[in-house]
Write a protein that holds these residues in place. Sequence first.
Motif, PDB file in Angstrom:
ATOM      1  N   VAL A   5      19.031  95.078  23.427  1.00 52.17           N
ATOM      2  CA  VAL A   5      19.740  95.954  23.862  1.00 52.17           C
ATOM      3  C   VAL A   5      19.287  97.430  23.814  1.00 52.17           C
ATOM      4  N   ARG A   6      19.408  98.043  25.274  1.00 51.59           N
ATOM      5  CA  ARG A   6      19.010  99.315  25.444  1.00 51.59           C
ATOM      6  C   ARG A   6      17.582  99.632  25.093  1.00 51.59           C
ATOM      7  N   SER A   7      16.736  98.728  25.513  1.00 51.88           N
ATOM      8  CA  SER A   7      15.397  98.628  24.680  1.00 51.88           C
ATOM      9  C   SER A   7      14.282  98.302  26.084  1.00 51.88           C
ATOM     10  N   GLU A   8      13.147  98.447  25.762  1.00 51.12           N
ATOM     11  CA  GLU A   8      12.148  98.267  26.619  1.00 51.12           C
ATOM     12  C   GLU A   8      10.890  97.157  26.309  1.00 51.12           C
ATOM     13  N   ARG A  31      17.207  96.716  19.209  1.00 53.66           N
ATOM     14  CA  ARG A  31      18.179  97.875  19.726  1.00 53.66           C
ATOM     15  C   ARG A  31      17.646  99.071  19.861  1.00 53.66           C
ATOM     16  N   ASP A  32      17.868  99.626  20.973  1.00 53.17           N
ATOM     17  CA  ASP A  32      17.393 101.338  21.196  1.00 53.17           C
ATOM     18  C   ASP A  32      15.647 101.746  20.846  1.00 53.17           C
ATOM     19  N   LYS A  35      20.467  93.062  27.344  1.00 50.47           N
ATOM     20  CA  LYS A  35      21.673  93.931  28.074  1.00 50.47           C
ATOM     21  C   LYS A  35      21.010  95.323  28.184  1.00 50.47           C
ATOM     22  N   ASP A  36      21.176  95.680  29.381  1.00 48.31           N
ATOM     23  CA  ASP A  36      20.725  97.217  29.599  1.00 48.31           C
ATOM     24  C   ASP A  36      19.503  97.534  29.107  1.00 48.31           C
ATOM     25  N   SER A  37      18.419  96.616  29.480  1.00 46.45           N
ATOM     26  CA  SER A  37      16.800  96.679  28.958  1.00 46.45           C
ATOM     27  C   SER A  37      16.067  96.589  30.002  1.00 46.45           C
TER      28      SER A  37
END
Length: 293
Positions: A233-236, A213-214, A255-257
């Motif tokens: 989540v929200r990561s690269e 995450r993040d 998600k959102d990554s």
Amino acid sequence: MEIVDVSWDPEMHIIHIELDRWPGVWDGWRMFLDGEEIPMEGGPGEPVIRPDAPLDRPPTGLIVGTLPWVTGLDEVDFPCCGTIRFYIPGEGLTNPYSYNLVDLGCRTASRKECPSEWTVHEGDIVIGKGETRLISEEKFFQKGNIYIRSGGTLIIRDTEFMMARGGVPTVHVYFFVGPGAKLIIEDSRIYSPPGGTEAGLICVINRGEVEMRDSPTQIHYFDMSGEAKFTMVRSEMINPIGGLLQVTGGETHVKDSTIGALGLSVPAGAHLTASGLHSGVYFDRWDVHELIP
């Protein structure tokens, strides 16, 4: 103009200074180290600072070495830590950038003492059943593989986590997450040290459970199979030559990554439906000659 990174090349024994862009001009640059101007074209045995590529390429930054070009800094009085900035005609002064490369292997003839900033661990880390290890709010440099056995948990939180091969004989360095084991990465940066053969490529072999995450990471390869679980989540997961999420089993939620590539196993007789996918980068043209220095 900004300095965005300063790194040590452990094979060439030089310092690389990365810029956010190249200004298109080279004549008239001036360098300041710890507030004092220093010559950018010293002689043999003195610091020499030059672009890291031909000006028409263009360069991405500068190299600090000596003559004959490019010789390493082993016998040069240039510190492994300090604050640098440049004056560039037409641009003015760059940002001051503080660096400390002593934990990354930097060794020069400078007598300046540089404090250690990283926790450096040599050799494999093994987390056994019933064991939970927390690495939090620090700079941690791991040289070797990480094994998380069944019933073990590793938490990396609010940490700059650098991972290199150390004594590992292959080009890859691994997180092995066994069945029933857990790896949690939160608000952390996971990456390899720049340059050199020691750096290696970070891989995750997941047979247990991983949560990310993040966290921006440079994971080269992430393998999902069996009954494994992965939540991102929200990561690269982006690597200059990878960033592949390979899914042949288990349960995966992204998600959102951003990932570099996706590999899916579709058994005979099965169906795959995908929508809303698009390429992040493509080339209008490509010539390998332009990529070779």
